[in-house]
Design an enzyme around this catalytic site. Structure first.
Site, PDB file in Angstrom:
ATOM      1  N   GLU A 449       0.827  -1.206   0.000  1.00 49.59           N
ATOM      2  CA  GLU A 449       0.000   0.000   0.000  1.00 49.59           C
ATOM      3  C   GLU A 449       0.867   1.264   0.000  1.00 49.59           C
ATOM      4  O   GLU A 449       0.497   2.274  -0.598  1.00 49.59           O
ATOM      5  CB  GLU A 449      -0.929  -0.003   1.215  1.00 49.59           C
ATOM      6  CG  GLU A 449      -1.923  -1.150   1.237  1.00 49.59           C
ATOM      7  CD  GLU A 449      -2.821  -1.177   0.013  1.00 49.59           C
ATOM      8  OE1 GLU A 449      -3.061  -0.105  -0.578  1.00 49.59           O
ATOM      9  OE2 GLU A 449      -3.272  -2.269  -0.370  1.00 49.59           O
ATOM     10  N   HIS A 452       1.700   2.088  -3.576  1.00 52.82           N
ATOM     11  CA  HIS A 452       0.646   2.840  -4.270  1.00 52.82           C
ATOM     12  C   HIS A 452       0.697   4.321  -3.891  1.00 52.82           C
ATOM     13  O   HIS A 452       0.613   5.204  -4.752  1.00 52.82           O
ATOM     14  CB  HIS A 452      -0.732   2.277  -3.902  1.00 52.82           C
ATOM     15  CG  HIS A 452      -1.032   0.953  -4.520  1.00 52.82           C
ATOM     16  ND1 HIS A 452      -0.968   0.721  -5.874  1.00 52.82           N
ATOM     17  CD2 HIS A 452      -1.421  -0.223  -3.968  1.00 52.82           C
ATOM     18  CE1 HIS A 452      -1.294  -0.529  -6.132  1.00 52.82           C
ATOM     19  NE2 HIS A 452      -1.577  -1.132  -4.987  1.00 52.82           N
TER      20      HIS A 452
END
Length: 663
Positions: A449, A452
């Protein structure tokens, strides 16, 4: 020839039941009441042979019934027990009851008769009693059949209920649309759709204004749009504003198991509408009956739907006239409808009811927030920006979910955080706080994450980051929330930046863990679809520029390009994805220290916000005015929440201190 009527079948079934009943009744009476009249001399002979099992004397008629033992039935009746039935007897006239009793006692002494002698006084049944017992079973069968048909007809009164009215229209009629209690004030947003549909109301209220100039009133309007955008609500608003009779039914109401029923219902619907004209007919989900005849999945096996569609086409614009009848229809699958149904003269207007934009979402929130008790922290502008791509039904769900969350926390009013939690609940699913994960898995998800978040921070056209979470939600183990800009057109560079951000999670796993996992499956699926769309549909590749191979034919089983072109498309897609993957790894390598800090912060706190990313990486190189306002507001909200949290902790500490002093 007379026209076929479904009632014929029902009366034939009744007649068959009557015949079966009467034939069965005759056989049963003949079998159960098998008897033979004989002389007194033969009776004496039977008694001498010991054939009698029981004697019944009828003093009223002077007759005697002698019941025969089962083993002697064939000797007396010359038939088997199956033919004469149970307990057969012979009937004989006796002269004197005294002589008969003396004869029977004599046979008892001779041990020729060991049965019992009983007396009965039979009364003659009346004509009405016999008629009742003859007709009662038949009347009972008819009554049960009528009750069954009444339930099948939806509780309608009359013989057979809805069965005899199977070809009648099932449309609900409102004499005055105001009975629904919905007007255009209840429809938020959709300014263009409301303007077009308000003209239909004006046509019905003042038709002479338009006909004096030689114009004709439109015959129909088709509401087209995604699910949940308010198509049915608009139709109800038209009924509430027009003040004319309003017929409402679903497209599936025309479809029935009986052949010819759908077409009959169409004819009956328009016949009722002509009698009530001027009026409005609303058909919801018209694709159930108006599907294109060449796109029928049954491949011609369902002629009933085609017959219904043909009847609808004829009634809307056929040889007859339907003056004063306006047809409204709603569907979210306009590409499935038949071209004959879509032509001018039937549906003169196609009104597109699209997803609401930013300003329209504000109006929708204002409508759905009226019955909800909110506090001062709720900002409608902020909520509208947090729900891009939401339909009116989705926004109503957000408001309801926020109220449920606030009630679950025993709050007196619904706050801003409740709405944010509701948006997260709807987009990502319910938090699974009890899901067990190892430290290695948790760190792997945090690295994914954080990848991202890092890529989206350093790409120009990527959507602004809102927050990142590694708390499992639904099927996802982690998620990153963005605030997408509502662009009408997408450029190639913006789509490539989005692909690069999607591949950031997989690239981070390969760089900083040394192996990849299945966590990027959804990212790869979205990336591949977007790449194929850019190459095959948008003409954004180097080797196939300005070419579009989009095929709108739903049942076309052949690709609109050759095998050579397919190989080129695959190569271009692979090249495009690999370039963005290498670009993502390059960006992550340049900012690996910040990425490591971000991942560690995620492991510790599980949820981080845009201000945390800004504190690590610095201000985003590309920031628009709207993003600056959003970031300022989010920063102010974070500070306010921190102050509120501090105030709550101080209040709690003060309460504990006072309790200790009281003790």
């Amino acid at each position: 020839m007379p026209r076929f009527n479904m009632s014929w079948i029902y009366f034939m079934v009744i007649a068959l039941l009557v015949v079966l009943y009467l034939s069965n009744e005759g056989g049963t009476i003949q079998q159960m009441q098998q008897q033979t009249e004989t002389t007194y001399t033969d009776f004496q002979g039977f008694m001498d042979k010991g054939y009698a099992s029981k004697l019944v004397v009828d003093k009223t008629h002077g007759t005697l019934k002698m019941f025969v033992k089962p083993e002697h039935i064939r000797d007396v009746f010359h038939q088997g027990a199956d033919q004469v039935g149970k307990d057969p007897y012979i009937t004989v006239d006796y002269g004197s009851i005294e002589k008969l009793e003396t004869f029977i006692e004599q046979k008892r002494e001779e041990q020729k008769f060991g049965g019992k002698l009983s007396y009965e006084s039979q009364k003659e049944n009346g004509f009405l009693t016999n008629l009742f017992w003859s007709l009662f079973p038949l009347l009972f069968i008819i009554g049960v059949w009528m009750l069954f048909m009444r339930f099948m007809g939806g509780g309608k009164s009359g013989l057979g209920g809805g069965i005899f009215n199977v070809g009648k229209s099932r449309a609900k009629m409102y004499e005055k649309g105001g009975e629904l209690g919905i007007t255009f004030k209840d429809v938020a947003g959709q300014a263009g759709a409301k303007q077009e549909i308000q003209e239909i109301v004006e046509f019905l209220k003042n038709p002479q204004k338009y006909t004096d100039l030689g114009g004709k009133i439109p015959k129909g309007a088709l509401l087209v749009g995604p699910p949940g955008t308010g198509k049915t609500l608009l139709a109800k608003a038209v009924a509430g504003e027009a003040g004319v009779p309003f017929f409402s039914m679903s497209g599936s109401d025309f479809v029935e198991m009986f052949v010819g029923v759908g077409a009959s219902r169409v004819r009956d619907l328009f016949e009722q509408a002509k009698q009530k004209s001027p009026c409005i007919i609303f058909i919801d989900e018209i694709d159930a009956v108006g599907r294109a005849r060449s796109k029928n999945p049954a491949m011609g096996g369902n002629d009933e739907r085609e017959n219904t569609l043909n009847a609808l086409l004829t009634e809307m614009d056929g040889f007859g006239t339907n003056s004063g009848v306006i047809i409204l229809a709603a569907t979210n699958r306009a590409d499935m409808l038949d071209s004959a149904l879509m032509r001018a003269g039937r549906f003169d207007r196609q009104i597109h009811v699209d997803l609401p934009d930013l300003n329209e979402r504000k109006e929708v929130f204002q409508v759905h927030l009226k019955p909800i008790k909110t506090d001062d922290s709720v900002d409608i502008d902020f909520l509208a920006r947090q729900t891009p791509g939401f339909s009116g039904a989705d926004i109503a769900n957000v408001c309801n979910e926020a109220a449920l969350i606030a009630a679950r926390h025993d709050s007196e009013k619904v706050g801003k955080q409740d709405f944010l939690d509701a948006v997260d609940r709807i987009i990502g699913g319910l938090e699974k706080k009890t899901k067990v994960m190892t430290e290695q898995e948790k760190r792997s998800i945090a690295i994914h994450e954080a990848g991202h978040a890092t890529i989206s921070w350093f790409t120009e056209f990527a959507d602004p980051l809102v927050k990142v979470s590694i708390v499992p939600r639904g099927q996802a183990l982690g998620a990153a929330w963005y605030l997408p800009e509502e662009r009408v057109l997408q450029t190639k560079q913006a789509m490539l930046d989005e692909m690069c951000a999607l591949l950031g999670g997989r690239a981070a796993e390969e760089l900083f863990i040394g192996q990849v996992s299945t966590g990027a499956m959804n990212d790869l699926e979205r990336t591949t679809k977007q790449a194929y769309g850019m190459v095959a549909y948008a003409g954004m590749s180097d080797k196939l520029p300005n070419l579009c191979y989009y095929n709108n034919s739903e049942y076309q089983f052949q690709r609109p390009y050759s095998e050579t072109t397919a190989k080129v498309i695959d190569d271009e897609v692979m090249k495009m994805v690999n370039e963005q993957y290498d670009r993502a790894k390059q960006i992550l390598t340049e900012h690996k220290d910040g990425h490591a800090q971000l991942a560690q912060l995620l492991v510790e706190r599980e949820v981080i916000f845009a201000e945390d990313v800004e504190r690590i990486f610095g201000k985003r190189p590309w920031t628009s005015r709207s993003e600056e306002l959003l970031e300022a507001q989010m920063r102010a909200d974070a500070e306010r929440m921190a102050e509120e949290r501090t105030r709550q902790l101080e209040a709690k500490a003060q309460e504990e201190k006072e309790e200790k002093e009281d003790e």
